[in-house]
Design a protein around this motif. Structure first.
Motif, short mmCIF file in Angstrom:
data_model
loop_
_atom_site.label_atom_id
_atom_site.label_comp_id
_atom_site.label_asym_id
_atom_site.label_seq_id
_atom_site.Cartn_x
_atom_site.Cartn_y
_atom_site.Cartn_z
N UNK A 20 67.94 43.86 -90.40
CA UNK A 20 68.28 43.07 -91.58
C UNK A 20 69.78 43.14 -91.85
N UNK A 21 70.41 44.28 -91.57
CA UNK A 21 71.85 44.44 -91.80
C UNK A 21 72.66 43.47 -90.95
N UNK A 22 72.25 43.31 -89.68
CA UNK A 22 72.95 42.37 -88.80
C UNK A 22 72.77 40.94 -89.29
N UNK A 23 71.57 40.62 -89.74
CA UNK A 23 71.30 39.27 -90.26
C UNK A 23 72.12 39.02 -91.52
N UNK A 24 72.26 40.03 -92.37
CA UNK A 24 73.03 39.88 -93.60
C UNK A 24 74.52 39.67 -93.27
N UNK A 25 75.01 40.38 -92.29
CA UNK A 25 76.41 40.22 -91.86
C UNK A 25 76.65 38.81 -91.31
N UNK A 26 75.71 38.31 -90.53
CA UNK A 26 75.82 36.96 -89.97
C UNK A 26 75.74 35.90 -91.07
N UNK A 27 74.89 36.14 -92.06
CA UNK A 27 74.76 35.17 -93.15
C UNK A 27 76.06 35.05 -93.93
N UNK A 70 74.06 20.15 -81.19
CA UNK A 70 73.94 21.60 -81.10
C UNK A 70 72.69 21.97 -80.32
N UNK A 71 72.86 22.85 -79.34
CA UNK A 71 71.75 23.31 -78.51
C UNK A 71 71.43 24.77 -78.84
N UNK A 72 70.37 25.28 -78.23
CA UNK A 72 70.01 26.68 -78.41
C UNK A 72 71.13 27.60 -77.95
N UNK A 73 71.76 27.24 -76.84
CA UNK A 73 72.85 28.07 -76.30
C UNK A 73 74.07 28.10 -77.23
N UNK A 74 74.44 26.96 -77.79
CA UNK A 74 75.58 26.91 -78.70
C UNK A 74 75.29 27.71 -79.97
N UNK A 75 74.06 27.63 -80.45
CA UNK A 75 73.67 28.39 -81.64
C UNK A 75 73.70 29.89 -81.33
N UNK A 76 73.22 30.25 -80.15
CA UNK A 76 73.23 31.65 -79.74
C UNK A 76 74.65 32.17 -79.60
N UNK A 77 75.54 31.39 -79.01
CA UNK A 77 76.94 31.80 -78.85
C UNK A 77 77.63 31.97 -80.20
N UNK A 78 77.31 31.13 -81.17
CA UNK A 78 77.95 31.19 -82.48
C UNK A 78 77.50 32.41 -83.27
N UNK A 79 76.24 32.82 -83.13
CA UNK A 79 75.69 33.91 -83.94
C UNK A 79 75.63 35.25 -83.22
N UNK A 86 78.08 37.27 -82.05
CA UNK A 86 79.05 38.33 -82.37
C UNK A 86 78.64 39.24 -83.54
N UNK A 87 77.60 38.91 -84.27
CA UNK A 87 77.27 39.66 -85.47
C UNK A 87 76.18 40.70 -85.27
N UNK A 88 75.63 40.81 -84.08
CA UNK A 88 74.60 41.81 -83.82
C UNK A 88 73.72 41.41 -82.66
N UNK A 145 79.06 35.78 -92.84
CA UNK A 145 80.14 35.29 -91.99
C UNK A 145 80.00 33.81 -91.62
N UNK A 146 78.78 33.32 -91.47
CA UNK A 146 78.59 31.96 -90.95
C UNK A 146 78.21 30.92 -92.01
N UNK A 147 77.91 31.34 -93.22
CA UNK A 147 77.53 30.38 -94.25
C UNK A 147 78.72 29.49 -94.60
N UNK A 148 78.51 28.19 -94.62
CA UNK A 148 79.51 27.17 -94.94
C UNK A 148 80.67 27.15 -93.94
N UNK A 149 80.38 27.42 -92.69
CA UNK A 149 81.38 27.35 -91.60
C UNK A 149 81.09 26.13 -90.74
N UNK A 150 82.05 25.77 -89.91
CA UNK A 150 81.89 24.62 -89.01
C UNK A 150 81.28 25.05 -87.69
N UNK A 151 80.32 24.27 -87.21
CA UNK A 151 79.74 24.45 -85.89
C UNK A 151 79.53 23.06 -85.31
#
Length: 161
Positions: free
Chosen positions: A104-111, A64-73, A75-77, A113-119
Motif C-alpha cells: 500500500x505504501x508503494x501505491x500511495x507514493x505512486x498516487x 496508451x498501452x499496457x507497456x506505457x502504463x507500466x513504464x510510467x508507474x 519507478x514508484x515500487x 507522484x502521478x496524480x494530475x500528471x501528463x501521460x
C-alpha cells in the motif's frame, strides 16, 4: 476601473502596457474549491489514505498501452500489474486502467507522484480502486408458457410484420 474584455484586448493589441497589467488582473483565475482539503501552509492536498494497493487510473489517451502504463508507474515500487481496459469490439482503449503494487505504501507514493500528471499528452488522475460490484443475472426474455394443448407460445403484445 474595470475594463471589459474586448476593450482590454484592443488596448493590448495597440500596445499600451498599462492595460496589460489591468488585463492580467481582470483574467486572473479564481481559486476553485476541491473535494479534498487543502493544507494552507504547504499548499499540498491531503488525500484520503489507501486501503488497497490497487489504483484506478483515468484520463488515459487512446494510444496508451499496457507497456506505457507500466513504464510510467514502475519507478514508484514493485509493480504487479498494469492493465489498460479495452473495448471488446474495437480493441481500443476505453481511457482508463488499473495499476497494482506489492504494498500500500508503494501505491500511495505512486498516487501522490502521478496524480494530475501528463501521460501520452493527456492529464491522468490516480485514485484508489474500488471493488468490482457484481451485477445480478437477469434473463432477457421470460420462458414461454405451456398451454393445455402442449404448445408453447410467447405472450407478445402487438404485431411486427
Amino acid at each position: 476601473m474595470a475594463l471589459s474584455s474586448s476593450a482590454a484586448f484592443r488596448r493590448i493589441v495597440r500596445g499600451t502596457s498599462s492595460s496589460f497589467s489591468q488585463l492580467k488582473l481582470t483574467f486572473s483565475p479564481s481559486r476553485q474549491s476541491s473535494s479534498f482539503p487543502l493544507d494552507e501552509d504547504s499548499g499540498i492536498k491531503e488525500l484520503p489514505p489507501l486501503s488497497t494497493p490497487k489504483l484506478f487510473v483515468s484520463g488515459l489517451s487512446r494510444l496508451t498501452t499496457d507497456e506505457k502504463l507500466k513504464d510510467a508507474f514502475s519507478p514508484f515500487g514493485q509493480l504487479l500489474e498494469a492493465k489498460v481496459i479495452t473495448d471488446r469490439a474495437s480493441g481500443r482503449s476505453k481511457g482508463f486502467g488499473f495499476v497494482s503494487y506489492a504494498t500500500i505504501e508503494e501505491a500511495d507514493k505512486a498516487r501522490y507522484a502521478m496524480n494530475a500528471k501528463f501521460l501520452d499528452g493527456w492529464v491522468i488522475f490516480v485514485d484508489p480502486a474500488k471493488p468490482k460490484e457484481r451485477r445480478p443475472l437477469t434473463t432477457s426474455s421470460p420462458e414461454p408458457e405451456a398451454s393445455e394443448t402442449g404448445f408453447r407460445s410467447n405472450k407478445t403484445i402487438g404485431w411486427c410484420g
